[in-house]
Design an enzyme around this catalytic site. Structure first.
Site, PDB file in Angstrom:
ATOM      1  N   ASN A 166      10.514  82.684  71.472  1.00 46.29           N
ATOM      2  CA  ASN A 166      11.864  82.110  71.407  1.00 46.29           C
ATOM      3  C   ASN A 166      11.922  80.709  72.023  1.00 46.29           C
ATOM      4  O   ASN A 166      12.527  79.800  71.450  1.00 46.29           O
ATOM      5  CB  ASN A 166      12.865  83.029  72.095  1.00 46.29           C
ATOM      6  CG  ASN A 166      12.917  84.405  71.439  1.00 46.29           C
ATOM      7  OD1 ASN A 166      12.331  84.598  70.367  1.00 46.29           O
ATOM      8  ND2 ASN A 166      13.595  85.346  72.071  1.00 46.29           N
ATOM      9  N   HIS A 194      40.303  49.993  44.951  1.00 44.14           N
ATOM     10  CA  HIS A 194      40.640  50.881  43.827  1.00 44.14           C
ATOM     11  C   HIS A 194      39.766  50.599  42.602  1.00 44.14           C
ATOM     12  O   HIS A 194      40.191  50.855  41.476  1.00 44.14           O
ATOM     13  CB  HIS A 194      42.128  50.761  43.437  1.00 44.14           C
ATOM     14  CG  HIS A 194      43.055  50.789  44.601  1.00 44.14           C
ATOM     15  ND1 HIS A 194      43.697  51.935  45.028  1.00 44.14           N
ATOM     16  CD2 HIS A 194      43.431  49.808  45.471  1.00 44.14           C
ATOM     17  CE1 HIS A 194      44.437  51.657  46.088  1.00 44.14           C
ATOM     18  NE2 HIS A 194      44.297  50.369  46.382  1.00 44.14           N
ATOM     19  N   SER A 212      14.159  57.279  28.103  1.00 42.02           N
ATOM     20  CA  SER A 212      14.689  58.485  27.474  1.00 42.02           C
ATOM     21  C   SER A 212      13.661  59.042  26.503  1.00 42.02           C
ATOM     22  O   SER A 212      12.965  58.284  25.832  1.00 42.02           O
ATOM     23  CB  SER A 212      15.979  58.130  26.730  1.00 42.02           C
ATOM     24  OG  SER A 212      16.232  59.064  25.692  1.00 42.02           O
ATOM     25  N   LYS A 224      16.694  53.172  25.714  1.00 42.55           N
ATOM     26  CA  LYS A 224      17.299  53.412  27.024  1.00 42.55           C
ATOM     27  C   LYS A 224      16.423  52.994  28.195  1.00 42.55           C
ATOM     28  O   LYS A 224      15.210  53.117  28.165  1.00 42.55           O
ATOM     29  CB  LYS A 224      17.611  54.921  27.194  1.00 42.55           C
ATOM     30  CG  LYS A 224      18.761  55.448  26.382  1.00 42.55           C
ATOM     31  CD  LYS A 224      20.113  54.796  26.688  1.00 42.55           C
ATOM     32  CE  LYS A 224      20.595  54.987  28.104  1.00 42.55           C
ATOM     33  NZ  LYS A 224      20.964  56.370  28.391  1.00 42.55           N
ATOM     34  N   ASN A 282      17.020  53.794  32.285  1.00 42.58           N
ATOM     35  CA  ASN A 282      17.979  54.499  33.142  1.00 42.58           C
ATOM     36  C   ASN A 282      17.702  54.315  34.634  1.00 42.58           C
ATOM     37  O   ASN A 282      16.543  54.292  35.044  1.00 42.58           O
ATOM     38  CB  ASN A 282      17.951  55.995  32.814  1.00 42.58           C
ATOM     39  CG  ASN A 282      18.331  56.269  31.364  1.00 42.58           C
ATOM     40  OD1 ASN A 282      19.193  55.591  30.806  1.00 42.58           O
ATOM     41  ND2 ASN A 282      17.672  57.240  30.765  1.00 42.58           N
ATOM     42  N   GLU A 300      20.324  57.395  40.905  1.00 46.76           N
ATOM     43  CA  GLU A 300      21.067  58.606  40.524  1.00 46.76           C
ATOM     44  C   GLU A 300      20.622  59.800  41.369  1.00 46.76           C
ATOM     45  O   GLU A 300      21.440  60.603  41.824  1.00 46.76           O
ATOM     46  CB  GLU A 300      20.847  58.938  39.046  1.00 46.76           C
ATOM     47  CG  GLU A 300      21.558  57.998  38.097  1.00 46.76           C
ATOM     48  CD  GLU A 300      21.187  58.298  36.643  1.00 46.76           C
ATOM     49  OE1 GLU A 300      22.081  58.730  35.919  1.00 46.76           O
ATOM     50  OE2 GLU A 300      20.033  58.099  36.251  1.00 46.76           O
TER      51      GLU A 300
HETATM   52  N1  ARG Z   1       9.644  82.717  63.515  1.00 43.78           N
HETATM   53  C1  ARG Z   1      10.762  82.839  64.400  1.00 43.78           C
HETATM   54  C2  ARG Z   1      11.708  81.659  64.260  1.00 43.78           C
HETATM   55  O1  ARG Z   1      11.399  80.739  63.582  1.00 43.78           O
HETATM   56  C3  ARG Z   1      10.307  82.943  65.801  1.00 43.78           C
HETATM   57  C4  ARG Z   1      10.214  84.339  66.266  1.00 43.78           C
HETATM   58  C5  ARG Z   1      11.101  84.533  67.394  1.00 43.78           C
HETATM   59  N2  ARG Z   1      10.974  85.748  68.147  1.00 43.78           N
HETATM   60  C6  ARG Z   1      11.118  87.019  67.717  1.00 43.78           C
HETATM   61  N3  ARG Z   1      11.059  87.925  68.583  1.00 43.78           N
HETATM   62  N4  ARG Z   1      11.340  87.341  66.494  1.00 43.78           N
HETATM   63  O2  ARG Z   1      12.763  81.620  64.829  1.00 43.78           O
END
Ligand code: ARG
Length: 461
Positions: free
Chosen positions: A113, A159, A280, A286, A288, A293
């Protein structure tokens, strides 16, 4: 059934079904974070050694192993396997395979995390720097084109109706200003990206004696996230990057739209070189403007990237949820799209061939100096509202006769107001209207030249 045992398999009675394994894997896209993940791991290992959680020899082995994995990835020898879930587990698994069980010490006092948030911040810090240089390159292209067209007169519009003459330089420098704010916004959001989440562990920090400031210094982060729950669940920094990118794309789409209009036969103000256009498959005649775009259309994608992530985050409880894995594709998409669009737009501006005659004709037709006539009356004391009415009636009589203001003879002008008797036809031209401007930031040639000089000086620094 899945093939590889997971690092977290201990409490599970059965392996993950392949359907779920493939559905939850992010390695297909987060492999882009490989070098950032490895940089984070190297810093983490050095810190573990510093605080005594790794012996010097162990730390050395881990760092050498990580560097070797980085080379494998660069050389295309690394196997990205969905069974590894994400790039973070893939690198760790490869490390353990390469250097043995000591590799299993790298994840001490760390969770994916905080690891994933760290890698993403490193990625976005680089991306911001890339966006800023792309913006600067486009600003330079605009300023150089402006320098070449300080005297090119064109209609200014409101405008999409001809309003008052400006110079092409003035018009291009308006886009320069918008990009300047985008540049400032990126620089500002970089500060909030540049904060270290690592050390938050899964969500609550760790009982081990880690040194987060050391890791921050190693990775060039300006500070350390103050709250471990926030550190793993915050994605504001991605939202800010996406919002800034969406706004920059919106600015590019406005430039693109004008290039497309100007290159139409109806406007005929400019041409893009053949090398920047496509043809085209059916109509042989053409040519383009596909590049602008697509810039116009890709703006929708990047706005979508922003909306996707905001929707992922809305009502998401603290702290980490797997939902957050959906932050990466929008971030990568926006960075890659904006970077490409900046480069393409810069080339279009550089290559733009301007039809000065056609622009000048359009600027001179009709009533280019109507507002200057009002100003002339105001200078002799006529209240602005009255002056507006007088010139309005003058314009109406021109429209009835099918002529422009410059075609009126002095007697006719004097009939509407005696102060107009001395106005010469050449004072009613588009060029005269520009030359008459004097306010700061106006279309006055000297004023625009000053802005162009300032922009070019900035680019040379
Ligand atoms: N691959 C996950 C992400 O991109 C990370 C994993 C995070 N932890 C877990 N316990 N699933 O967020």
């Amino acid at each position: 059934m899945a093939r590889k045992p997971k690092p977290w398999a201990g409490r599970f009675r059965e392996p993950t079904e392949r359907l779920v394994e493939e559905f939850t894997a992010s390695i297909g896209f987060d492999r882009k974070l490989a070098s950032h993940d490895i940089a984070g791991s190297v810093a983490h290992a050095r810190m573990l050694k510093k605080v005594g959680l790794l012996a010097a020899g162990e730390a050395r082995k881990i760092e050498t192993g990580l560097k070797a994995i980085e080379r494998e990835i660069e050389q295309g020898k690394f196997v990205f396997d969905p069974a590894d879930e994400d790039i973070h587990m893939a690198v760790e698994a490869r490390l353990i395979k390469k250097i043995g069980p000591v590799g299993g010490k790298l994840h001490t006092a760390r969770s994916r995390n905080d690891q994933v948030a760290t890698a993403l911040r490193l990625y976005l810090r680089e991306a911001v720097d890339e966006m800023v240089s792309g913006i600067e390159a486009l600003q330079l292209a605009l300023a150089e084109k402006a320098k070449a067209h300080l005297k090119t007169v064109m209609p200014g519009y409101t405008h999409l109706q001809r309003a008052q003459p400006v110079s092409l330089a003035h018009h291009l420098m308006a886009h320069w200003e918008a990009l300047e704010r985008d540049r400032a916004r990126f620089a500002d959001c970089r500060g909030r990206i540049n904060v270290l989440p690592l050390g938050a562990a899964a969500l609550a920090g760790t009982s081990l004696p880690i040194d987060r400031k050391f890791v921050a210094r190693e990775l060039g982060f300006a500070s350390v996230a103050a709250n471990s729950l926030d550190a793993v669940s915050d994605r504001d920094f991605v939202v800010e990057f996406l919002a800034t990118s969406a706004l920059a794309m919106t600015h590019l789409s406005r430039i693109a739209e004008e290039l497309i209009l100007w290159c139409s036969a109806e406007f005929g103000f400019a041409r893009l070189p053949d090398a920047l256009c496509t043809g085209s498959s059916l109509m042989p005649h053409k040519k383009n403007p596909d590049a602008p775009e697509l810039v116009r259309a890709k703006t929708g994608r990047v706005i979508g990237d922003l909306v996707s992530l905001l929707t992922v985050l809305k009502a998401l409880p603290l702290a980490y949820n797997r939902d957050l894995q959906e932050d990466k594709e929008p971030a990568f998409d926006a960075a890659e799209t904006l970077s490409a669009c900046l480069a393409v737009t810069a080339r279009c501006i550089e290559g733009l061939e301007v039809d000065k005659v056609r622009m000048a004709e359009a600027a001179g037709a009709g009533f280019p100096a109507a507002v200057e006539l009002v100003d002339r009356l105001v200078e002799v004391g006529v209240p602005m509202r009255e002056a507006h009415g007088i010139v309005g009636r003058l314009v109406r009589s021109c429209l009835d006769k099918g002529v422009g203001l410059a075609d009126l003879d002095p007697k006719e002008l004097a009939r509407h107001h005696k102060a107009l008797a001395s106005v010469k036809p050449e004072e009613l031209s588009a060029e005269a209207s520009l030359a008459a401007k004097r306010s700061t930031g106006s279309a006055a040639p000297a004023e625009v030249a000053r802005q162009v000089r300032r922009a070019l000086r900035r680019a040379k620094r």
